[in-house]
Design a protein around this motif. Structure first.
Motif, PDB file in Angstrom:
ATOM      1  N   UNK A 103       7.506  -2.664  -3.908  1.00 18.34           N
ATOM      2  CA  UNK A 103       6.189  -3.195  -4.255  1.00 18.34           C
ATOM      3  C   UNK A 103       5.334  -3.358  -3.005  1.00 18.34           C
ATOM      4  N   UNK A 104       5.935  -3.838  -1.921  1.00 20.44           N
ATOM      5  CA  UNK A 104       5.197  -3.999  -0.667  1.00 20.44           C
ATOM      6  C   UNK A 104       4.702  -2.642  -0.162  1.00 20.44           C
ATOM      7  N   UNK A 105       5.527  -1.630  -0.263  1.00 17.87           N
ATOM      8  CA  UNK A 105       5.109  -0.285   0.153  1.00 17.87           C
ATOM      9  C   UNK A 105       3.928   0.198  -0.684  1.00 17.87           C
ATOM     10  N   UNK A 106       3.973  -0.021  -1.999  1.00 17.58           N
ATOM     11  CA  UNK A 106       2.861   0.407  -2.862  1.00 17.58           C
ATOM     12  C   UNK A 106       1.595  -0.376  -2.548  1.00 17.58           C
ATOM     13  N   UNK A 107       1.728  -1.671  -2.280  1.00 18.25           N
ATOM     14  CA  UNK A 107       0.549  -2.470  -1.940  1.00 18.25           C
ATOM     15  C   UNK A 107      -0.060  -2.023  -0.612  1.00 18.25           C
ATOM     16  N   UNK A 108       0.773  -1.685   0.363  1.00 20.11           N
ATOM     17  CA  UNK A 108       0.250  -1.164   1.633  1.00 20.11           C
ATOM     18  C   UNK A 108      -0.487   0.148   1.407  1.00 20.11           C
ATOM     19  N   UNK A 109       0.057   1.006   0.542  1.00 26.16           N
ATOM     20  CA  UNK A 109      -0.594   2.285   0.251  1.00 26.16           C
ATOM     21  C   UNK A 109      -1.931   2.062  -0.464  1.00 26.16           C
ATOM     22  N   UNK A 110      -1.986   1.084  -1.364  1.00 21.34           N
ATOM     23  CA  UNK A 110      -3.219   0.800  -2.102  1.00 21.34           C
ATOM     24  C   UNK A 110      -4.283   0.138  -1.242  1.00 21.34           C
ATOM     25  N   UNK A 111      -3.862  -0.800  -0.409  1.00 21.77           N
ATOM     26  CA  UNK A 111      -4.817  -1.660   0.298  1.00 21.77           C
ATOM     27  C   UNK A 111      -5.007  -1.336   1.766  1.00 21.77           C
TER      28      UNK A 111
END
Length: 125
Positions: A103-111
């Protein structure tokens, strides 16, 4: 934790309130039970559908095949565009899961650089 009236205050609410006290425009507690989420403001009221947390959750779920698992416990929005995302863990009893790392990886990619991810360890070990 207990406050003056004696009723316990969830650690995530205290963490969100700390960000409000530090100048965040808004902060939310996000809880997930069996795939469903509940979102609460620091005043213990549910977040209305037009508050920014819901847009972030929608983006996250779109990037997560419709799943919310691993989403951080506390999210704060700042006037300069930053988002603080924090996972709370009970000291000595809790650890980040593979789902939370993903989830942290996806949030970094999104934000991108706007994302400020952290872990808050609470309680006594």
């Amino acid at each position: 934790m207990a406050h003056e009236m004696g009723a316990p205050i969830p650690p995530a609410v205290l963490a969100a309130q700390e960000w409000i006290n530090a100048g965040a425009r808004s902060a939310y507690v996000v809880e997930v039970w069996e795939g469903c989420q509940g979102v609460m403001r620091t005043d213990w009221h549910g977040a209305s559908s037009d508050e920014p947390i819901h847009g972030l959750i929608e983006q996250f779920m779109a990037a997560s095949d419709g799943r919310i698992g691993g989403f951080p416990d506390v999210v704060a929005f700042w006037d300069d565009g930053r988002l603080s995302l924090q996972e709370l863990k009970l000291s000595g009893k809790d650890a980040l899961s593979a789902k939370q790392h993903g989830a942290a990886d996806r949030l970094r990619a999104l934000l991108g650089a706007r994302a400020q991810l952290s872990v808050l360890e609470w309680g006594q070990s």
